[in-house]
Design an enzyme around this catalytic site. Structure first.
Site, PDB file in Angstrom:
ATOM      1  N   LYS A 145     -17.540  -0.711   5.484  1.00 16.21           N
ATOM      2  CA  LYS A 145     -17.986  -1.696   4.500  1.00 16.21           C
ATOM      3  C   LYS A 145     -19.499  -1.623   4.281  1.00 16.21           C
ATOM      4  CE  LYS A 145     -17.362  -6.508   3.201  1.00 16.21           C
ATOM      5  NZ  LYS A 145     -16.811  -7.822   3.581  1.00 16.21           N
ATOM      6  N   MET A 177      24.032   8.301   3.306  1.00 19.50           N
ATOM      7  CA  MET A 177      23.989   9.596   3.982  1.00 19.50           C
ATOM      8  C   MET A 177      24.221   9.434   5.478  1.00 19.50           C
ATOM      9  SD  MET A 177      23.851  12.788   3.385  1.00 19.50           S
ATOM     10  CE  MET A 177      22.907  13.449   2.009  1.00 19.50           C
ATOM     11  N   GLU A 233       0.806  -1.225   0.000  1.00 22.56           N
ATOM     12  CA  GLU A 233       0.000   0.000   0.000  1.00 22.56           C
ATOM     13  C   GLU A 233       0.838   1.273   0.000  1.00 22.56           C
ATOM     14  OE1 GLU A 233      -0.594  -2.632   1.923  1.00 22.56           O
ATOM     15  OE2 GLU A 233      -2.722  -3.166   1.831  1.00 22.56           O
ATOM     16  N   PHE A 281     -11.772  -7.250  13.573  1.00 23.58           N
ATOM     17  CA  PHE A 281     -10.702  -7.717  12.698  1.00 23.58           C
ATOM     18  C   PHE A 281     -10.355  -6.630  11.674  1.00 23.58           C
ATOM     19  CE2 PHE A 281      -9.471  -9.937   8.695  1.00 23.58           C
ATOM     20  CZ  PHE A 281      -8.227 -10.376   9.128  1.00 23.58           C
ATOM     21  N   GLN A 282      -9.095  -6.336  11.550  1.00 20.41           N
ATOM     22  CA  GLN A 282      -8.580  -5.304  10.632  1.00 20.41           C
ATOM     23  C   GLN A 282      -9.198  -3.937  10.886  1.00 20.41           C
ATOM     24  OE1 GLN A 282      -8.552  -6.863   6.559  1.00 20.41           O
ATOM     25  NE2 GLN A 282      -6.493  -7.651   6.935  1.00 20.41           N
TER      26      GLN A 282
END
Lengths: 172, 595
Positions: free
Chosen positions: B187, B505, B75, B137-138
């Site tokens: 959802k 760096m 993502e 969940f999630q």
């Protein structure tokens, strides 16, 4: 220097946390905060007391103005205005001299007794910050059991408000 | 244009037809979302599916002929691609991810877009409304997590609000100072049915905050420029975002004013132009930093006085009167208090300045230019004294040579993206950019792994142009799985890895400021990048010796498909000059001690 900011924000979930989050993320200080409705139910007023030099206050105002749901940010400190805080104080007031002392202080400070038991009283006091502080200090030696204080609320003064001061409706 | 002032904040539902009834014939939220995106002109989405966005993916399948979804491999990549798309084209980029980990993986990209003022809309799935707050969940508080790094975000609780939210999100993303907007859609909201009509004007409560430049302030600014003996124009990403490059060029030329762009401003002014002093700041040119340090007038346009530019604020431009032009009023006075503040769009302000100067008598303009002859002599002396330079000899390929060679082979016309670090600074120093939106780098946030996905997004916006991701071997490994995305959709980006086996760096700072204690910067245990490229179906090439570089680079750039060019560069090369963090910009270091 201490400043009182009046912020008009949409009355929607999460909008207050945007303002509070902005203060913490950018290292600004909140001394007191109070939120309530305005005459228009779609909008809330958040009154925040903060401190900082002029540049800091300017930054706070500008950063708050960037928020999409903030309609207006005003630093009322420099405008003629009335400020109030309220405190509910649970103080020991046994029958006799102690109770008389509490009552006379209540009278001097134009406070109000809002609850009472055999040995204690709950007192409602309001006024500017200095007055509430002074009242609390006077009560302290008598035995304060608990105290709840609101944040500050403010409203523009009518006497100098000929310009375009819209009516403020502040609750806490 | 779309926004109206001070409308009551009732959500956009109020402007939708009131005849909303629930029924099978009405579209569900997911379809309304797609219709609204189409209405905003979206034809490409970068995304990754998951449980909470299944309805949306179902509709995407049905709409696949009108809107193309690009399946990423992480993502973070989706958001960086949307950023690359937005920054190369000026259009709003769109990313779509699921709830929970989908959203948290997107946060790096969202924060990156926020810091670099990039217009993107990120749509996140959310668990169904009744499950919010139950640690489902999630489930994650996406609106809470992203709040500090978005222009605005939404949790859509009612499908009737959805279309209005989408339109407002696009307006906010591209208006004023652009930035990311997140729309979190539970959802059950994407499943709920409602009506949708293609309204051209949807009312929403946010204000159009853009202000026209104040003519009196413009006049004063023009006066200051005319009178100034030692002026510098300090220009940044606002030039690029507002499309002000032509106005800037015309204004600078009209008074022969020296110009120094920031990292984000590169391309906003032609790097090879005689008025250009090169980049300002920590790894900027000596001439640019000295000119600012000695200037009597600093005209700052579309910049925010970032610490990588100013170094120690107290000693930044100590003799200068500062004029600050920026579209974001909060940028003005944040770090430096200007003598004159103009809160306005950079293009409008520069156009007004140019007109104001153009209206002055040519004798006055001529005298103004003549007044600065001595100033230009001093600037030319600084340029001669300490030009950007490096020692290109030796048995190893020098990274600066790689950029020079890249510039030669691409005739200076490629779109260049980068991660953050040494390779980024070398690209900024040694690839002279000629046009805005040619340079797409992670500036404010400094995100490793930005370059490759950003290049993919830019390549999608400009299929015919050569897009090169200049990356380090560290950053490349943060998002290299997006090679699969590039191969799958035939987006023929070229990845140029400046491979020194170090987090370069950080190693440089350890060398210079931590007594060479190279703590955890050795990443020489790495995959064979040529084989890795081939494993993904891309072409892999390697240049290990200086004599190989031109032909390998030419081969890779000429390849029709995705190519990864692994260039083994000298391991301990440093970026010079450098102003140590928090130092006076006069205290530049030009080379390693003992070299």
């Amino acid at each position: 220097m201490r400043h009182t900011l009046s912020i008009i924000v949409a009355d929607q979930p999460g909008e207050l946390s945007r303002i509070v989050g902005l203060f913490s993320a950018r290292g600004f200080n909140i001394e007191t905060i109070s939120v309530g409705g305005t005459l228009d139910p779609e909008w809330s007023r958040v009154t925040i007391v903060t401190s900082g030099d002029d540049r800091t206050i300017e930054q706070i105002v500008k950063q708050c103005e960037r928020l999409a749901r903030v309609r207006e940010v005003r630093d009322v400190t420099s405008q003629p205005h009335i400020e109030r805080e309220m405190a509910l104080i649970d103080v020991t007031a046994s029958p006799g001299a102690a109770r008389q002392e509490v009552l006379s202080l209540v009278s001097v400070f134009r406070a109000k007794v809002v609850d009472i038991s055999h040995t204690r009283m709950v007192i409602e006091a309001s006024g500017n910050r200095e007055k509430v502080e002074a009242f609390v200090e006077m009560l302290r030696p008598l035995g304060i059991n608990d105290i709840t204080r609101t944040g500050r609320v403010a409203i523009g003064r009518l006497s100098n408000g000929e310009e375009d001061e819209q009516p403020l409706a502040v609750g806490c | 244009m779309i926004a109206q002032q001070h409308i009551n904040p009732a959500t956009a539902a109020s402007s939708l037809p009131e005849s909303i009834t629930v029924g099978e014939s009405l579209p569900r939220g997911a379809e309304i979302l797609i219709e609204a995106l189409l209405h905003e002109g979206v034809d490409s989405i970068f995304g990754y599916p998951g449980g909470a966005v299944l309805h949306i993916y179902d509709e995407l399948w049905r709409y696949r002929d009108s809107i193309t979804h690009y399946l990423v491999r992480h993502e973070q990549g989706a958001v960086h691609m949307a950023e690359g798309y937005a920054r190369s084209s000026g259009r709003v980029g769109v990313a779509l991810v699921t709830s929970g980990p989908g959203a948290t993986n997107a946060v790096t990209g969202i924060a990156n877009a926020y810091m670099d003022s990039t217009p993107i809309v990120v749509i996140t799935g959310q668990v169904p409304l009744p499950l919010i707050g139950t640690d489902a969940f999630q489930e994650v508080d996406t609106v809470g997590i992203t709040r500090p790094c978005v222009k605005h975000n939404y949790l859509v609780r009612d499908v009737r609000d959805l279309a209005g939210v989408v339109h407002e999100a696009f307006f906010l993303a591209r208006s004023g100072r652009p930035g990311p907007v997140v729309i979190d859609i539970p959802k059950d909201v994407s499943a709920a049915r409602s009506s949708y009509s293609r309204l051209s004007h949807i009312a929403f409560p946010c204000r159009e905050k853009r202000t026209k430049p104040d003519p009196r302030a413009i006049s004063r600014a023009a006066d200051a420029c005319m009178r100034s003996e030692r002026p510098v124009l300090y220009v940044g990403g606002g030039i690029v975002n507002s499309g002000a490059a032509d106005e800037l060029l015309a204004f600078a030329e009209s008074l022969r004013l020296p110009v120094t762009p920031t990292l984000m401003g590169l391309g906003g002014f032609p790097s090879a132009h005689p008025l250009c002093l090169g980049m300002l700041g920590m790894h900027g040119t000596y001439a640019a930093n000295m000119a600012v340090a000695e200037s009597d007038l600093l005209v700052a346009v579309g910049v925010r006085f970032d610490d990588r530019v100013t170094g120690k604020l107290a000693t930044f431009a100590p003799h200068a009167r500062v004029i600050h032009i920026d579209i974001d009023p909060a940028n003005i006075g944040k770090n430096v208090a200007p003598a004159l503040a103009i809160a306005a769009d950079a293009r409008e302000a520069l156009a007004a300045l140019r007109e104001e100067v153009g209206a002055r008598a040519s004798a006055e303009t001529g005298a103004s230019i003549a007044r600065r002859e001595l100033w230009w002599e001093r600037i030319r002396a600084w340029q001669r004294e300490q030009p950007l330079r490096f020692d290109g000899s030796g048995e190893h390929i020098k990274p600066q040579t790689v950029i020079r060679e890249l510039h030669r082979l691409t005739e200076g016309r490629a779109i260049i993206t980068t991660d953050v670090g040494q390779h980024q600074m070398w690209a900024a120093q040694f690839y002279p950019f000629t046009r805005p939106r040619q340079w797409i780098t992670s500036g404010g946030l400094g995100t490793m792994g930005f370059g490759l996905p950003a290049a993919i997004g830019a390549q999608l916006a400009f299929r015919d142009q050569l897009v090169v991701a200049v990356v380090g071997d560290g950053g490349f490994q943060m998002t290299n799985q997006e090679l699969a995305t590039a191969v799958q959709y035939e987006l023929p980006v070229k990845v140029l890895i400046m491979n020194n086996g170090y987090l370069g760096m950080v190693r440089q700072w350890q060398e210079m400021f931590y007594e060479r204690a190279y703590s955890e910067v050795d990443i020489s245990v790495a995959p064979d990048f040529v084989k890795l490229a081939e494993a993904y179906g891309a072409r892999g090439l390697r240049a290990a010796r200086p004599e190989e570089l031109p032909s390998v680079l030419a081969d890779g750039l000429a390849h029709k498909g995705v190519a990864v060019i692994d260039v083994l560069v000298s391991k301990e090369e440093n970026v010079f000059p450098i102003v140590p963090a928090g130092s006076n910009s006069r205290d530049m270091i030009f080379q390693s001690e003992g070299v």
